[in-house]
Design a protein around this motif. Structure first.
Motif, PDB file in Angstrom:
ATOM      1  N   GLU A   1      -3.185   5.881  -5.452  1.00  0.00           N
ATOM      2  CA  GLU A   1      -2.372   4.736  -5.450  1.00  0.00           C
ATOM      3  C   GLU A   1      -0.834   5.240  -5.095  1.00  0.00           C
ATOM      4  N   GLU A   2      -0.601   6.418  -5.621  1.00  0.00           N
ATOM      5  CA  GLU A   2       0.759   6.982  -5.075  1.00  0.00           C
ATOM      6  C   GLU A   2       0.729   7.178  -3.547  1.00  0.00           C
ATOM      7  N   LEU A   3      -0.177   7.882  -3.162  1.00  0.00           N
ATOM      8  CA  LEU A   3      -0.200   8.222  -1.681  1.00  0.00           C
ATOM      9  C   LEU A   3      -0.169   7.081  -0.811  1.00  0.00           C
ATOM     10  N   ILE A   4      -1.052   6.059  -1.123  1.00  0.00           N
ATOM     11  CA  ILE A   4      -1.420   4.918  -0.206  1.00  0.00           C
ATOM     12  C   ILE A   4      -0.192   4.020  -0.329  1.00  0.00           C
ATOM     13  N   SER A   5       0.724   3.740  -1.461  1.00  0.00           N
ATOM     14  CA  SER A   5       1.754   2.885  -1.440  1.00  0.00           C
ATOM     15  C   SER A   5       2.936   3.545  -0.941  1.00  0.00           C
ATOM     16  N   SER A   6       2.892   4.763  -1.085  1.00  0.00           N
ATOM     17  CA  SER A   6       4.376   5.647  -0.458  1.00  0.00           C
ATOM     18  C   SER A   6       4.142   5.704   1.012  1.00  0.00           C
ATOM     19  N   VAL A   7       3.212   6.164   1.604  1.00  0.00           N
ATOM     20  CA  VAL A   7       2.917   6.384   2.995  1.00  0.00           C
ATOM     21  C   VAL A   7       2.781   5.277   3.772  1.00  0.00           C
ATOM     22  N   GLY A   8       2.364   4.119   3.047  1.00  0.00           N
ATOM     23  CA  GLY A   8       2.067   2.704   3.715  1.00  0.00           C
ATOM     24  C   GLY A   8       3.503   2.155   3.727  1.00  0.00           C
ATOM     25  N   ALA A   9       4.579   2.590   2.805  1.00  0.00           N
ATOM     26  CA  ALA A   9       5.664   1.861   3.083  1.00  0.00           C
ATOM     27  C   ALA A   9       6.672   2.622   4.195  1.00  0.00           C
ATOM     28  N   LEU A  10       6.225   3.976   4.315  1.00  0.00           N
ATOM     29  CA  LEU A  10       7.015   4.610   5.374  1.00  0.00           C
ATOM     30  C   LEU A  10       6.271   4.106   6.633  1.00  0.00           C
ATOM     31  N   ALA A  11       5.085   4.039   6.676  1.00  0.00           N
ATOM     32  CA  ALA A  11       4.485   3.578   8.048  1.00  0.00           C
ATOM     33  C   ALA A  11       4.830   2.011   8.275  1.00  0.00           C
ATOM     34  N   ALA A  12       5.165   1.413   7.184  1.00  0.00           N
ATOM     35  CA  ALA A  12       5.702  -0.063   7.599  1.00  0.00           C
ATOM     36  C   ALA A  12       6.957  -0.217   8.206  1.00  0.00           C
ATOM     37  N   GLY A  13       7.725   0.751   8.112  1.00  0.00           N
ATOM     38  CA  GLY A  13       9.172   0.897   8.870  1.00  0.00           C
ATOM     39  C   GLY A  13       9.128   1.545  10.002  1.00  0.00           C
ATOM     40  N   LEU A  14       8.007   1.899  10.758  1.00  0.00           N
ATOM     41  CA  LEU A  14       7.980   2.576  11.851  1.00  0.00           C
ATOM     42  C   LEU A  14       7.599   1.350  12.807  1.00  0.00           C
TER      43      LEU A  14
END
Length: 342
Positions: A322-335
């Motif tokens: 949950e931590e990895l997906i939410s955090s990396v997903g948020a980073l990816a969403a900003g690219l």
């Protein structure tokens, strides 16, 4: 970070880049999954992909302390990033040696830096020879390596990172003997890191968290080597890398999964995933041809020596993902979106 990037190291790096409270002071590179210079190029390219140029990336040891180097492209792909194809980075590798980075950065910021080592321990062992006070100068140290009362993933008794350079691991654990408990390294060994099994549903959830337009389907019945069509460059890169890792695990009858050893260690270093740990005195076998690289933990004080490690004995895979997906997903969403190639 001291890494041998590597698919799971790559996810660990991207995860830490996604955490706003984490500052990566430097990345040092050692030979392991692939050669040290390829490791450095992988890290620089990942930094640029994530829009984070300017972090120093330094090459260190290109061979282990005493034994020949063995790399594992069959596990991580020819570049170390599975099926992903990283472009050559624009930023140059640092002129400093990794040992100089370790010693100079930690001396300049005593008590402030947490070390995270997800590859062989060669660079850190060499840094300890230069500055024996590093264990006291660091805020903390997290190591991904070893296995205790658990089957190895390289030999029946040895884990990969330790087996690449067992002499370095032996020196590192010896350097921590007798230190206060709060200064002992947190050791993320196979018995807990292999619980962090990334599955196709996790990659789909990552793409959803990134706001990708189409579902990210990495499925066992698809052709091997199929490339991602995602318009999100980070999702495409991670998907292509992790597909390779899943194919590798399936080849060795472990299922269509990918063990994210290093990403778990990164989340533990950031204090973002729950762990329980047990004090132990750890030593590493370096002489026996049959058992070289074996990590041995004395939990009961039978050797009469003080503890030198805190071995992770419990974790929560669901919370970690949950931590990895939410955090990396948020980073990816900003690219920005772009070609579906890393």
């Amino acid at each position: 970070m001291d890494v041998d990037t590597g698919i799971d190291d790559a996810l660990a790096l991207v995860y830490l880049l996604s955490r706003p409270e984490v500052t990566i002071q430097a990345i040092t590179c050692t030979a392991g999954n692939v050669g040290a210079r390829q490791v450095a190029l992988n890290n620089l390219a990942l930094l640029e992909l994530c829009g984070r140029q300017g972090i120093e990336v330094a090459v260190g040891a290109e061979v282990p302390l005493q034994i020949p180097l063995v790399t594992t492209e069959e596990t991580h792909g020819p570049q170390g990033i599975g099926h992903a194809e990283l472009p050559l980075p624009q930023q140059a590798i640092s002129p400093r040696h990794a040992v100089d980075v370790w010693v100079e950065e930690v001396r300049a910021r005593p008590g402030e830096i947490t070390g995270l080592i997800t590859g062989p321990l060669t660079n850190f062992a060499l840094a300890l020879r230069r500055e024996p006070e590093l264990p006291r100068l660091l805020k903390g140290l997290v190591i991904m390596g070893g296995c205790f009362n658990y089957q190895g993933n390289t030999t029946p008794t040895a884990e990969w990172n330790v087996s690449v350079d067992p002499h370095a691991a032996k020196e590192v654990f010896a350097a921590y003997r007798g230190l206060p408990e709060e200064q002992l390294p947190l050791v993320c060994a196979l018995e807990t890191t292999e619980r962090i099994e990334m599955r196709p549903a996790h990659l789909r959830a990552l793409a959803e968290a990134a706001g990708a337009e189409d579902p990210e389907l990495v499925l066992p019945d698809q052709p091997e080597g199929l490339r991602s069509g995602s318009s999100n460059p980070l999702v495409a890169c991670l998907s292509d890398a992790i597909r390779f890792y899943m194919e590798f695990h399936r080849l060795y009858d472990q299922g269509y999964v990918a063990h994210m050893h290093d990403a778990f260690a990164a989340a533990a270093a950031a204090g973002r995933t729950s762990v329980t740990a047990r004090l132990a005195t750890v030593d590493v076998e370096t002489d026996s041809p049959l058992l070289i690289g074996t990590t041995v933990a004395d939990y009961r004080g039978l050797w009469g020596l003080p503890p030198n490690a805190r071995i992770v004995t419990g974790n929560d895979p669901d919370q970690c993902f949950e931590e990895l997906i939410s955090s990396v997903g948020a980073l990816a969403a900003g690219l920005r979106t772009g070609p579906a190639r890393c």
